[in-house]
Design a protein around this motif. Structure first.
Motif, PDB file in Angstrom:
ATOM      1  N   ARG A  69      48.386  93.748 -23.037  1.00 56.06           N
ATOM      2  CA  ARG A  69      49.813  93.573 -22.724  1.00 56.06           C
ATOM      3  C   ARG A  69      50.160  94.340 -21.460  1.00 56.06           C
ATOM      4  O   ARG A  69      49.817  95.524 -21.325  1.00 56.06           O
ATOM      5  CB  ARG A  69      50.652  94.057 -23.906  1.00 56.06           C
ATOM      6  CG  ARG A  69      51.958  94.735 -23.515  1.00 56.06           C
ATOM      7  CD  ARG A  69      53.003  94.639 -24.580  1.00 56.06           C
ATOM      8  NE  ARG A  69      53.365  93.273 -24.845  1.00 56.06           N
ATOM      9  CZ  ARG A  69      53.109  92.624 -25.966  1.00 56.06           C
ATOM     10  NH1 ARG A  69      52.484  93.225 -26.941  1.00 56.06           N
ATOM     11  NH2 ARG A  69      53.483  91.375 -26.110  1.00 56.06           N
ATOM     12  N   LEU A  70      50.800  93.655 -20.539  1.00 59.59           N
ATOM     13  CA  LEU A  70      51.258  94.345 -19.324  1.00 59.59           C
ATOM     14  C   LEU A  70      52.724  94.725 -19.454  1.00 59.59           C
ATOM     15  O   LEU A  70      53.106  95.858 -19.310  1.00 59.59           O
ATOM     16  CB  LEU A  70      51.071  93.457 -18.097  1.00 59.59           C
ATOM     17  CG  LEU A  70      49.665  93.367 -17.520  1.00 59.59           C
ATOM     18  CD1 LEU A  70      49.678  92.500 -16.282  1.00 59.59           C
ATOM     19  CD2 LEU A  70      49.132  94.752 -17.190  1.00 59.59           C
ATOM     20  N   SER A  71      53.536  93.735 -19.710  1.00 66.71           N
ATOM     21  CA  SER A  71      54.951  94.010 -19.958  1.00 66.71           C
ATOM     22  C   SER A  71      55.417  92.911 -20.899  1.00 66.71           C
ATOM     23  O   SER A  71      54.671  92.001 -21.220  1.00 66.71           O
ATOM     24  CB  SER A  71      55.748  93.986 -18.653  1.00 66.71           C
ATOM     25  OG  SER A  71      55.693  92.690 -18.095  1.00 66.71           O
ATOM     26  N   ARG A  72      56.634  93.025 -21.324  1.00 68.26           N
ATOM     27  CA  ARG A  72      57.166  92.024 -22.260  1.00 68.26           C
ATOM     28  C   ARG A  72      56.873  90.610 -21.737  1.00 68.26           C
ATOM     29  O   ARG A  72      57.304  90.233 -20.657  1.00 68.26           O
ATOM     30  CB  ARG A  72      58.676  92.233 -22.385  1.00 68.26           C
ATOM     31  CG  ARG A  72      59.380  91.318 -23.364  1.00 68.26           C
ATOM     32  CD  ARG A  72      60.853  91.648 -23.391  1.00 68.26           C
ATOM     33  NE  ARG A  72      61.091  92.980 -23.983  1.00 68.26           N
ATOM     34  CZ  ARG A  72      61.242  93.178 -25.293  1.00 68.26           C
ATOM     35  NH1 ARG A  72      61.178  92.166 -26.140  1.00 68.26           N
ATOM     36  NH2 ARG A  72      61.465  94.393 -25.755  1.00 68.26           N
ATOM     37  N   ARG A  98      54.163  89.318 -20.661  1.00 69.49           N
ATOM     38  CA  ARG A  98      53.088  89.114 -19.689  1.00 69.49           C
ATOM     39  C   ARG A  98      51.823  89.792 -20.162  1.00 69.49           C
ATOM     40  O   ARG A  98      51.817  90.957 -20.497  1.00 69.49           O
ATOM     41  CB  ARG A  98      53.506  89.634 -18.313  1.00 69.49           C
ATOM     42  CG  ARG A  98      54.642  88.810 -17.721  1.00 69.49           C
ATOM     43  CD  ARG A  98      55.200  89.414 -16.448  1.00 69.49           C
ATOM     44  NE  ARG A  98      54.169  89.610 -15.447  1.00 69.49           N
ATOM     45  CZ  ARG A  98      53.687  90.789 -15.104  1.00 69.49           C
ATOM     46  NH1 ARG A  98      54.132  91.870 -15.689  1.00 69.49           N
ATOM     47  NH2 ARG A  98      52.766  90.882 -14.181  1.00 69.49           N
ATOM     48  N   LEU A 106      47.567  90.441 -19.577  1.00 69.23           N
ATOM     49  CA  LEU A 106      46.430  90.414 -18.668  1.00 69.23           C
ATOM     50  C   LEU A 106      45.235  89.890 -19.449  1.00 69.23           C
ATOM     51  O   LEU A 106      44.879  90.433 -20.489  1.00 69.23           O
ATOM     52  CB  LEU A 106      46.139  91.823 -18.140  1.00 69.23           C
ATOM     53  CG  LEU A 106      44.927  91.958 -17.228  1.00 69.23           C
ATOM     54  CD1 LEU A 106      45.182  91.253 -15.907  1.00 69.23           C
ATOM     55  CD2 LEU A 106      44.596  93.428 -16.984  1.00 69.23           C
ATOM     56  N   ARG A 118      44.396 102.951 -19.544  1.00 72.39           N
ATOM     57  CA  ARG A 118      44.986 102.035 -20.499  1.00 72.39           C
ATOM     58  C   ARG A 118      43.963 101.598 -21.538  1.00 72.39           C
ATOM     59  O   ARG A 118      44.159 101.707 -22.729  1.00 72.39           O
ATOM     60  CB  ARG A 118      45.538 100.818 -19.753  1.00 72.39           C
ATOM     61  CG  ARG A 118      46.029  99.706 -20.628  1.00 72.39           C
ATOM     62  CD  ARG A 118      47.236 100.193 -21.449  1.00 72.39           C
ATOM     63  NE  ARG A 118      48.002  99.086 -21.975  1.00 72.39           N
ATOM     64  CZ  ARG A 118      48.919  98.431 -21.283  1.00 72.39           C
ATOM     65  NH1 ARG A 118      49.189  98.782 -20.054  1.00 72.39           N
ATOM     66  NH2 ARG A 118      49.575  97.426 -21.824  1.00 72.39           N
ATOM     67  N   GLU A 170      55.564  96.045 -13.572  1.00 75.29           N
ATOM     68  CA  GLU A 170      54.347  95.571 -14.230  1.00 75.29           C
ATOM     69  C   GLU A 170      54.217  96.119 -15.653  1.00 75.29           C
ATOM     70  O   GLU A 170      53.690  95.480 -16.537  1.00 75.29           O
ATOM     71  CB  GLU A 170      53.106  96.004 -13.451  1.00 75.29           C
ATOM     72  CG  GLU A 170      52.924  95.329 -12.139  1.00 75.29           C
ATOM     73  CD  GLU A 170      52.624  93.866 -12.279  1.00 75.29           C
ATOM     74  OE1 GLU A 170      51.626  93.559 -12.958  1.00 75.29           O
ATOM     75  OE2 GLU A 170      53.398  93.033 -11.783  1.00 75.29           O
ATOM     76  N   GLY A 196      56.811  97.872 -17.097  1.00 72.03           N
ATOM     77  CA  GLY A 196      58.129  98.077 -17.693  1.00 72.03           C
ATOM     78  C   GLY A 196      58.435  97.033 -18.749  1.00 72.03           C
ATOM     79  O   GLY A 196      57.592  96.220 -19.115  1.00 72.03           O
ATOM     80  N   GLN A 197      59.629  97.072 -19.235  1.00 73.91           N
ATOM     81  CA  GLN A 197      59.990  96.181 -20.340  1.00 73.91           C
ATOM     82  C   GLN A 197      60.838  94.993 -19.908  1.00 73.91           C
ATOM     83  O   GLN A 197      61.243  94.202 -20.731  1.00 73.91           O
ATOM     84  CB  GLN A 197      60.724  96.974 -21.428  1.00 73.91           C
ATOM     85  CG  GLN A 197      59.828  97.989 -22.118  1.00 73.91           C
ATOM     86  CD  GLN A 197      58.545  97.356 -22.634  1.00 73.91           C
ATOM     87  OE1 GLN A 197      58.563  96.392 -23.381  1.00 73.91           O
ATOM     88  NE2 GLN A 197      57.398  97.892 -22.214  1.00 73.91           N
TER      89      GLN A 197
END
Lengths: 348, 348
Positions: free
Chosen positions: A144-147, A149, A151, B138, B344, B346-347
């Motif tokens: 998960r990259l952001s809500r 999105r 990878l 990550r 990238e 963030g929410q």
DNA sequence: ATTAGCACTCACCTCTGATGAGTGCTAATA
DNA sequence: TATTAGCACTCATCAGAGGTGAGTGCTAAT
């Protein structure tokens, strides 16, 4: 028609092409009659030259200059006169020793191949990494990259890593993603991308999968991730070497070439041409259909490991390239790389 | 000393520099006295010019040519005379609109930044992706390639994917590797690489970990994987643009530049110079200490998201670069990229 | 302090003639 | 009949000469 050349004409054409390859200057009748022991006077050579010119194999920049081979002349030379000898075992060993492949990522291997190709040929090396579509599935991860999105990281059998950002349902938790990654990796492991795609679309149609929501999401995700092509990676090495060639010595020519080398798309298109063929391929001059690459010839060969994973490597230089020297290098390098890719997944 | 210039001298120096920036030709006294309404005759301008030449701020290619600023002259111009205006909101919006960042991998973002930088400045764009050392952990994955060789895939907070081949104990099974990946990912998540390293070496020293063989192997593996630097990635865009500049119009100059751009190491070294600084930095000519980049100036700025992940972007052009135009572009682009990197993870 | 005036410099352009490599044609030769 | 020696011709290339003009430095007038 071109085959109707008699032996003398062939000899003279060959001599002219080879002289021109090494000198980059128009070749005169006198030089031919002396250096190559054909036992012919310059006048006789001139007569033959005139014939060859009429056939479109030679041309002269102006009346009082020697002749230079036309593109067609080079074509004839390559098709009929060029004898490509194999490297002897000594040369092969030297070539093998030039490459350093230990503990390298796919990217590094490709870069190394370009480096060596260009330094050995003194022209510009081109390498296109195995195409995504030709690879064999090994593993896939979603992060998960952001809500909304994610990878996606795809790893092929040979260790080629490709990634991509995809939009996706934001309700998936990290452990969902982990489950999906594991599920897909075990389901698809060892399949070619082609097989992966058919399998995915077949399973998506089947009803029973719908009972398992997570599995369905897994399929949806992998479809989004694997359905489209992933951009080919291309490596250019030694661009400055080709700029040293006299035919590209004007600022305009140089800018044109640098521009061409910067356009990955153009290069990919070029290398794709030979992508289905086996063995070494030669594209002369205008065959490339690229104005920016006018005056260039390309020698390519594909490499592949036993499971697919087809990539292309080659050398780009002036039409007046030293074909007899470069062709064996490209050929053997392709074989070498193929073997290295097999070793990547082999057990030794 | 340089600051002792009186206003007239400053005005004339500024006029000369700006004329030279736009024309690339030696600037004569007549042109200065006319175009810039200084109300001075050419003769007076000449007197001042002679003074400036004596101070080493100007020089003339030969007696009957105009003057061109020396490197020192440009230095003075940049330090004292250059006024960098901020972009107005309109220009900012235009710049924002030039960039397309939707659903892009880190590599694509970097490439896009280079593309836009070079197309806006008409010089060559350079981008160095966030350094491995500056990223925040990550996730990490290990995949077996062949007996004794593992592929390590590292993903940073911002979605920067880096991989590396490491040698390793061949007895690890696939599920061992999976366990190790999960263990490390959860242990190290959110730590900076610096913190990761200290944590790893501390834990390796602790005794208790030795009871759990697999955890120990996990630590060993991650040490091997994360202890060394990972090569920086660098993107060069629009190399052909700088070749269009008159100061690089000779074949030798062009070859030299192309060579420099091919040497990633050299470029990394260059961009590293400004790596600790904040805001826009300008390196003029010989400050680069790179013979291959003689005659070039570099405008850089760092970008970073809130968690670290520091990269550098910039524009390289002739010393005679249009600083007042390019500096704001580089500056604002760096801010823009920083914000994008935050988004990238963030929410929103 | 500023500037008009003037002699001077020198890159750049063009023109010229000399040079020489190479050609095409023709007539002599094997 | 195929080959070649001989010769006139072409034309890129180079060096030298002369003209042009942009620009300078210096000096004397304002």
């Amino acid at each position: 028609m071109a085959d109707s050349l008699n032996e003398r004409s062939q000899n003279i054409l060959e001599a002219i092409v080879e002289d021109y390859i090494s000198s980059a200057e128009p070749v005169g009748s006198r030089a031919i009659s002396r250096k190559h022991n054909l036992n012919l006077s310059p006048a006789s050579v001139r007569n033959v030259m005139a014939d060859l010119e009429e056939m479109g194999l030679l041309c002269s920049p102006h009346t009082s200059a020697g002749r230079i081979p036309t593109e067609k002349g080079f074509q004839y030379y390559i098709d009929t006169l060029l004898e490509v000898r194999d490297l002897n075992s000594n040369e092969k060993q030297n070539l093998r020793n030039s490459y350093r492949f230990q503990n390298m990522r796919m990217e590094d291997i490709m870069q190394e191949v370009g480096r060596v190709l260009s330094s050995l040929s003194q022209y510009t090396g081109l390498v296109m990494a195995p195409k995504f579509i030709s690879t064999v599935f090994r593993q896939i991860e979603f992060i998960r990259l952001s809500r909304g999105r994610l990878l996606m990281i795809y790893v092929s059998e040979t260790g080629l890593v490709q990634n991509k950002v995809i939009e996706a349902d934001s309700s998936l938790t990290t452990s969902d993603l982990e489950y999906i990654s594991n599920y897909l990796s075990s389901e698809l492991n060892g399949l070619s991308i082609q097989e992966v795609r058919t399998k995915l679309s077949r399973e998506l149609q089947e009803d029973r999968i719908h009972y398992d929501k997570l599995k369905k999401q897994a399929l949806n995700l992998s479809c989004a991730a694997l359905q489209d092509e992933i951009e080919d990676q291309i490596y250019v090495s030694g661009a400055s070497l080709i700029l040293g060639q006299p035919e590209f010595s004007t600022p305009e020519q140089m800018k044109r070439l640098v521009q061409a080398f910067e356009s990955k798309k153009l290069l990919i298109e070029l290398l794709d041409r030979g992508h289905s063929a086996r063995g070494v391929q030669i594209f002369i001059g205008s065959e490339s259909n690229q104005v920016d690459l006018e005056g260039c010839s390309l020698i390519t060969s594909n490499f592949s490991n036993q499971k697919g994973a087809i990539g292309t490597l080659g050398v780009i230089g002036p039409i007046r390239m030293n074909y007899s020297q470069v062709v064996p290098i490209v050929d053997f390098t392709a074989q070498l790389v193929s073997r290295v890719l097999d070793r990547e997944i082999g057990q030794d």
